[in-house]
Design a protein around this motif. Structure first.
Motif, PDB file in Angstrom:
ATOM      1  N   SER A 116      54.425  41.373  40.947  1.00  0.00           N
ATOM      2  CA  SER A 116      55.410  42.450  40.883  1.00  0.00           C
ATOM      3  C   SER A 116      54.774  43.832  40.895  1.00  0.00           C
ATOM      4  N   LEU A 117      53.451  43.899  40.741  1.00  0.00           N
ATOM      5  CA  LEU A 117      52.760  45.181  40.648  1.00  0.00           C
ATOM      6  C   LEU A 117      52.247  45.636  42.011  1.00  0.00           C
ATOM      7  N   PRO A 118      52.491  46.884  42.381  1.00  0.00           N
ATOM      8  CA  PRO A 118      51.976  47.384  43.657  1.00  0.00           C
ATOM      9  C   PRO A 118      50.478  47.684  43.624  1.00  0.00           C
ATOM     10  N   THR A 119      49.899  47.723  42.423  1.00  0.00           N
ATOM     11  CA  THR A 119      48.489  48.084  42.270  1.00  0.00           C
ATOM     12  C   THR A 119      47.579  46.884  42.044  1.00  0.00           C
ATOM     13  N   HIS A 120      48.157  45.713  41.820  1.00  0.00           N
ATOM     14  CA  HIS A 120      47.390  44.500  41.535  1.00  0.00           C
ATOM     15  C   HIS A 120      47.824  43.396  42.494  1.00  0.00           C
ATOM     16  N   HIS A 121      46.862  42.624  42.975  1.00  0.00           N
ATOM     17  CA  HIS A 121      47.177  41.558  43.930  1.00  0.00           C
ATOM     18  C   HIS A 121      46.310  40.335  43.649  1.00  0.00           C
ATOM     19  N   ALA A 122      46.874  39.156  43.883  1.00  0.00           N
ATOM     20  CA  ALA A 122      46.146  37.897  43.688  1.00  0.00           C
ATOM     21  C   ALA A 122      46.174  37.106  44.994  1.00  0.00           C
ATOM     22  N   TYR A 123      45.009  36.552  45.341  1.00  0.00           N
ATOM     23  CA  TYR A 123      44.875  35.805  46.591  1.00  0.00           C
ATOM     24  C   TYR A 123      44.165  34.473  46.337  1.00  0.00           C
ATOM     25  N   LEU A 124      44.534  33.486  47.130  1.00  0.00           N
ATOM     26  CA  LEU A 124      43.744  32.266  47.209  1.00  0.00           C
ATOM     27  C   LEU A 124      42.743  32.461  48.338  1.00  0.00           C
ATOM     28  N   ALA A 125      41.494  32.132  48.076  1.00  0.00           N
ATOM     29  CA  ALA A 125      40.479  32.138  49.129  1.00  0.00           C
ATOM     30  C   ALA A 125      40.378  30.722  49.669  1.00  0.00           C
ATOM     31  N   LEU A 126      40.589  30.564  50.957  1.00  0.00           N
ATOM     32  CA  LEU A 126      40.525  29.253  51.594  1.00  0.00           C
ATOM     33  C   LEU A 126      39.249  29.157  52.412  1.00  0.00           C
ATOM     34  N   ARG A 127      38.512  28.094  52.186  1.00  0.00           N
ATOM     35  CA  ARG A 127      37.341  27.823  53.009  1.00  0.00           C
ATOM     36  C   ARG A 127      37.718  26.730  54.007  1.00  0.00           C
ATOM     37  N   ASP A 128      37.798  27.099  55.268  1.00  0.00           N
ATOM     38  CA  ASP A 128      38.235  26.170  56.314  1.00  0.00           C
ATOM     39  C   ASP A 128      39.547  25.497  55.924  1.00  0.00           C
ATOM     40  N   GLY A 129      40.456  26.280  55.350  1.00  0.00           N
ATOM     41  CA  GLY A 129      41.791  25.806  55.015  1.00  0.00           C
ATOM     42  C   GLY A 129      41.952  25.197  53.645  1.00  0.00           C
ATOM     43  N   VAL A 130      40.848  25.011  52.903  1.00  0.00           N
ATOM     44  CA  VAL A 130      40.897  24.369  51.586  1.00  0.00           C
ATOM     45  C   VAL A 130      40.732  25.428  50.486  1.00  0.00           C
TER      46      VAL A 130
ATOM     47  N   GLU B  68      43.669  48.416  41.166  1.00  0.00           N
ATOM     48  CA  GLU B  68      43.274  49.817  41.170  1.00  0.00           C
ATOM     49  C   GLU B  68      42.919  50.196  39.737  1.00  0.00           C
ATOM     50  N   PRO B  69      41.660  50.531  39.473  1.00  0.00           N
ATOM     51  CA  PRO B  69      41.218  50.758  38.088  1.00  0.00           C
ATOM     52  C   PRO B  69      42.027  51.790  37.319  1.00  0.00           C
ATOM     53  N   ASP B  70      42.503  52.834  37.997  1.00  0.00           N
ATOM     54  CA  ASP B  70      43.249  53.854  37.257  1.00  0.00           C
ATOM     55  C   ASP B  70      44.654  53.397  36.872  1.00  0.00           C
ATOM     56  N   ALA B  71      45.054  52.196  37.341  1.00  0.00           N
ATOM     57  CA  ALA B  71      46.343  51.619  36.956  1.00  0.00           C
ATOM     58  C   ALA B  71      46.140  50.360  36.123  1.00  0.00           C
ATOM     59  N   ASP B  72      44.951  50.200  35.569  1.00  0.00           N
ATOM     60  CA  ASP B  72      44.583  49.008  34.811  1.00  0.00           C
ATOM     61  C   ASP B  72      43.948  49.440  33.486  1.00  0.00           C
ATOM     62  N   PRO B  73      44.059  48.609  32.446  1.00  0.00           N
ATOM     63  CA  PRO B  73      43.434  48.975  31.164  1.00  0.00           C
ATOM     64  C   PRO B  73      41.947  49.307  31.270  1.00  0.00           C
ATOM     65  N   VAL B  74      41.242  48.733  32.243  1.00  0.00           N
ATOM     66  CA  VAL B  74      39.818  49.039  32.370  1.00  0.00           C
ATOM     67  C   VAL B  74      39.603  50.515  32.681  1.00  0.00           C
ATOM     68  N   GLY B  75      40.607  51.154  33.275  1.00  0.00           N
ATOM     69  CA  GLY B  75      40.477  52.562  33.608  1.00  0.00           C
ATOM     70  C   GLY B  75      40.373  53.461  32.397  1.00  0.00           C
ATOM     71  N   GLU B  76      40.752  52.931  31.227  1.00  0.00           N
ATOM     72  CA  GLU B  76      40.637  53.696  29.990  1.00  0.00           C
ATOM     73  C   GLU B  76      39.248  53.554  29.370  1.00  0.00           C
ATOM     74  N   CYS B  77      38.419  52.695  29.973  1.00  0.00           N
ATOM     75  CA  CYS B  77      37.111  52.388  29.374  1.00  0.00           C
ATOM     76  C   CYS B  77      35.932  53.022  30.102  1.00  0.00           C
ATOM     77  N   TYR B  78      36.197  53.644  31.268  1.00  0.00           N
ATOM     78  CA  TYR B  78      35.106  54.307  31.971  1.00  0.00           C
ATOM     79  C   TYR B  78      35.691  55.422  32.828  1.00  0.00           C
ATOM     80  N   ASP B  79      34.835  56.259  33.370  1.00  0.00           N
ATOM     81  CA  ASP B  79      35.253  57.400  34.178  1.00  0.00           C
ATOM     82  C   ASP B  79      35.515  56.920  35.608  1.00  0.00           C
ATOM     83  N   VAL B  80      36.772  56.664  35.918  1.00  0.00           N
ATOM     84  CA  VAL B  80      37.141  56.158  37.236  1.00  0.00           C
ATOM     85  C   VAL B  80      36.869  57.217  38.300  1.00  0.00           C
ATOM     86  N   GLN B  81      36.213  56.795  39.386  1.00  0.00           N
ATOM     87  CA  GLN B  81      35.879  57.691  40.483  1.00  0.00           C
ATOM     88  C   GLN B  81      36.834  57.461  41.653  1.00  0.00           C
ATOM     89  N   PRO B  82      37.101  58.500  42.455  1.00  0.00           N
ATOM     90  CA  PRO B  82      37.933  58.309  43.649  1.00  0.00           C
ATOM     91  C   PRO B  82      37.320  57.232  44.551  1.00  0.00           C
TER      92      PRO B  82
END
Length: 294
Positions: free
Chosen positions: A169-183, A192-206
């Motif tokens: 549901s989030l436009p800033t976060h995405h989840a993917y399955l990685a398929l190796r030859d279809g498996v 996007e770090p500036d839209a994630d809690p980790v962004g509060e823990c370090y100086d996010v760069q452009p």
């Protein structure tokens, strides 16, 4: 038959040249349909972009990869199987309910956001996670002892599904399955770090772009040498295919020495430890410049 052409005007993948201009492929089909008159549910179709003409819609470009590769998607003719959304009542869609065995539920049939051949390893395709269809698979992965640093060891199948429904549901976060030859070979997440809690823990760069990686339990079964590094090659290739992404950010558990060593091996530079509510993490960064990319 002209060289470089595939098919003629009577086939699904019809192509043609322009006499007097070129003898190579110059024209191709737009929408393509194959109707099974005996079993309409076995019919197939594809359009150049997607089922919706509305920019920003989930179906605006969801058939591009299928169309470009000459493949087709199932046609769902039973309205009871189609999502009852405003979009599906005004546009033709092939997205069925998660319980239906169609392109939505079979990872190998989903359009890929990225496809890359890794020499000596195979073809890696990244396809979006379907929270309902993939819940059982992902639950099996995240509850393994080897995945303890993922933080979902005690989660139920329904909890895993709910988490990935939220991510979806989030436009800033995405989840993917990685398929190796279809498996299915790995779970790959971006944020996007500036839209994630980790962004509060370090100086996010452009240009910072965060990723998470969980290798499937089958890694050791028939895996080639450098299995994880090969997958990382494809993941990093996907991230840096967007010129706006200047630096990859990862934040594995500080105790996960294996993951940290893997990151250093492929070129990441270790950063400081950070305190998150669920763990002490170690930041690591990989820049385009470190890989010689402009």
């Amino acid at each position: 038959m002209w060289p470089g052409l595939a098919g003629d005007h009577d086939c699904v993948l019809s192509t043609s040249s322009v006499p007097g201009i070129t003898d190579l492929f110059a024209r191709g089909p737009a929408a393509r349909y194959v109707w099974d008159l005996a079993r309409r549910e076995d019919s197939l179709w594809v359009v150049p972009f997607g089922a919706s003409g509305v920019p920003g819609s989930a179906h605006h470009r969801d058939q591009s990869e299928l169309w470009a590769s000459g493949r087709l998607a199932p046609v769902t003719t039973d309205w009871n199987l189609l999502h009852r959304t405003e979009e599906s009542t005004t546009t033709m869609t092939t997205t069925p309910e998660p319980t239906t065995s169609t392109a939505s539920t079979v990872p190998a049939l989903r359009p890929a956001v990225h496809e890359q051949k890794v020499e000596g390893f195979g073809v890696v395709r990244l396809v979006p996670v379907d929270p309902a269809a993939d819940a059982e698979l992902l639950h099996g992965w995240v509850t393994e002892e080897r995945a303890r640093f993922w933080g979902m060891a005690d989660h139920t199948r329904e909890q895993v599904r709910e988490i990935y429904e939220f991510v979806d549901s989030l436009p800033t976060h995405h989840a993917y399955l990685a398929l190796r030859d279809g498996v299915p070979a790995a779970l790959f997440q971006t944020y996007e770090p500036d839209a994630d809690p980790v962004g509060e823990c370090y100086d996010v760069q452009p240009g910072d772009f965060g990723i998470h990686l969980l290798i499937a339990p089958a890694e050791g079964e028939g895996a080639v040498k450098g299995y994880t590094d090969a997958l990382l090659t494809a993941f990093i290739g996907y991230v840096f295919s967007d010129p706006a992404h200047l630096r990859v950010v990862v934040e594995p558990d500080a105790r996960n020495e294996k993951a940290l060593a893997r990151m250093v091996r492929v070129g990441f530079e270790l950063g400081p430890e950070i305190e998150k509510p669920e763990k002490t993490a170690r930041l690591a960064f990989l820049t385009r410049a470190a890989l010689g990319l402009v």
